[in-house]
Every structure is written in C-alpha cells, then in structure tokens.
Design a protein around this motif. Sequence first.
Motif, PDB file in Angstrom:
ATOM      1  N   TRP A 317       0.836  -1.281  -0.004  1.00 56.25           N
ATOM      2  CA  TRP A 317       0.034  -0.104   0.110  1.00 56.25           C
ATOM      3  C   TRP A 317       1.021   1.249   0.041  1.00 56.25           C
ATOM      4  CZ3 TRP A 317      -0.100   3.309   4.557  1.00 56.25           C
ATOM      5  CH2 TRP A 317      -0.951   4.165   4.444  1.00 56.25           C
ATOM      6  N   GLU A 320       2.488   1.435  -3.596  1.00 52.37           N
ATOM      7  CA  GLU A 320       1.810   1.566  -4.921  1.00 52.37           C
ATOM      8  C   GLU A 320       0.788   2.996  -4.751  1.00 52.37           C
ATOM      9  OE1 GLU A 320      -0.486  -1.898  -5.441  1.00 52.37           O
ATOM     10  OE2 GLU A 320       1.320  -3.280  -5.901  1.00 52.37           O
ATOM     11  N   LYS A 321       0.544   3.279  -3.569  1.00 52.92           N
ATOM     12  CA  LYS A 321      -0.408   4.516  -3.390  1.00 52.92           C
ATOM     13  C   LYS A 321       0.446   5.809  -2.657  1.00 52.92           C
ATOM     14  CE  LYS A 321      -4.222   2.082  -3.999  1.00 52.92           C
ATOM     15  NZ  LYS A 321      -4.866   2.324  -5.255  1.00 52.92           N
ATOM     16  N   GLU A 324      -1.134   9.069  -4.195  1.00 54.53           N
ATOM     17  CA  GLU A 324      -2.477   9.214  -3.243  1.00 54.53           C
ATOM     18  C   GLU A 324      -2.260   9.568  -1.892  1.00 54.53           C
ATOM     19  OE1 GLU A 324      -6.053   6.539  -2.219  1.00 54.53           O
ATOM     20  OE2 GLU A 324      -5.385   6.185  -4.005  1.00 54.53           O
TER      21      GLU A 324
END
Length: 337
Positions: A317, A320-321, A324
């Motif tokens: 997480w 990859e994020k 964001e």
Amino acid sequence: MRYATTLGAGLLTLALTGCAGVLTNNATAGQSGDDNTVTLYAVSGPEVTDPILGAFKSKHPGIKVNRIGLPGTGEAFARVRAEKDRPLGDVIWGGSSELYTANADLIAPVELPNDAATVAKDPDHIWHATDLLFQAIAVNTDKFPDAAGHPKTFADLAEPGYAGGKVGFATPKSSGTSYSLLTTMVTLHDWDYVDRFVKNARMLDGSTAMFNMVKDGEVGTSFINEDLGAKWIDAGAKIKLIYPEDGVSGQIGSAGVIKGAQHEAAAKTFVDFLMSKEAQQIMVDEVQRRSSRGDVPAPKGLPPVEQLKRADVDEKWAAEKKDEILAKFDDAVKSAG
C-alpha cells in the motif's frame, strides 16, 4: 511493516575468480566489460558505504567496485529507469524496501544465501535487507524540560494544546523518513489523526531540518532517525529519544540487483556480502546502524528490536499508493491553514 519470516529453498552458491580488485569512486557507469566489475549506485553517503566496501575488497579482491554516489533513492531509480533498455549499473544500495517494491520491474528477483539470516525478507526476492532503521520522537530537554509532559505516543502529538509546542515535521514529498512516519500515522490512527497532527506541526523542507531544529532547540519536539539521535546524545546534545508506545515507524534499508545487469554474477556476490555477518558487524560497529541480521546485536545506546512495538505498515500500500497518500497529506496541510 509486513515482510516474510521464512525463505524458500534453492539458495544460490556464488563463486568468482579474477584479477586484483580495485575500489573506485567516479561518476561514469558501464565503462568496464570485465565480468568481475560491479557498478554500484549508492544512495547512502561514504560514511555508510566506505567501511563495508573496504571489507568487500579484502574478501573479494578479484571484483572491482565502481561506486557512483546518488543523492536519493528516487534519483537512483529514475536513472535505472532511464537506462532500462541498456542497463549501465549492476546494484542499487540504499533507501527503504518499499521503494524497491514500487520499482520491482527494474530489479532482478534473486534468492541469495545470506537472505536466510536476515530478520526481514522479501518473499519476491526483489529487495535484500542491509540494515534496520527506526524513527523516534525527539524532545529537546532544554526547550521542553517538563518530563511529565513529554509525549509517549503518536497520539499525544495530535492533542489540542500539545505542551511541547510546534512539532517539527519534514514534508514527506522530500523526506523518505517523513513518508515512513506518515504511513505509520495513517496505519495506527487513520487520516483523522493526520488532520489533527498537522495543526500542531511546523512543516519543514527536509529531514535534515527536522533533525537539526530539535537538536538546536528551535522546536521542542520532532522526529529523528535513531542512529543519528544516539550519536548526538553521545556527543552531548540535550535531546531525549522516545519510541512511541502505540507503534514505531521503521525502514528496512535495502539493496537490489538491477535487472539486465552486465555483471550479474558479481552483483549477486556483492549484495550477498552486504548481508554477511562480517559486513553487518561493520554496519553496527562503524556505521552505528542496526544490523538486518538476527545474530548481530544492536549498536550501543539503542534498545533491542524485540523491545519495540513496530507498526505493521502495509508495504505494498505504501509503495503503490504513494502519490495518493502524498496528495491527501497536502490536502490536510492546506485545510489546517
């Protein structure tokens, strides 16, 4: 922080022969066609890499290491990506494991003998653990002398009217340390916590400012990498390290073999050496960082890792994020005014 605790079969046994080793430090990659050359993209400074490179030269005199220093892991992976069709480097060393996971397409999955001895393992064999680095809350005891008011948890730092005043915090866009801290905050307390924390934070441009401002008493509270904090305390700095009771932020320092490396066999030998007991003892004794191995004790002044409650951050997480997560943090800062 999630990582595998077991390692499968099929370990590689590596042996190389060749001419006398030469340690270099220049800025040009891919100059030698010698199979016994390793072009190293080093993210950490020479104070970290040089003692271990010296030991590698003694252990493997037939392998030359061409060290190319780069200012950060992001820059290192950007260079590897630009060279993807014709790799010029063989190894990246430095930076935290989640950045290797985020750039897994650039790293060769290889299983190495010394992986079995490390306390953190990548089940996909992309990154290989070279050190463990935890972050502590740092309190300047001159600026904030009331020990009863010192924070014990991340949660304390987000309380309205926090007694320590503004908390120094580097923007996670420019600081890998702060990014690890941010993902720990979200994991432990979700985004509502971040909204409250940033109201107590003094935002800074980078990790160096975050560390120095608490040492110099410009803020009463900040965060610091534990190895640096311990060195400063030994040198007489008026700071105190506090490991949060609700969870400790940490990074797995890593290395990886670049996919398509021209000197893959030598690169594997080099990365495996970084995890050897010999190299890891140097990491503790001379670099004063925690070893990635379970059989090498922590440096003097640092608590055993077993005493720390480590936050279970989802590495996938966090990798990859990242865009964001950073955008959401920026929104929180803007909302805080």
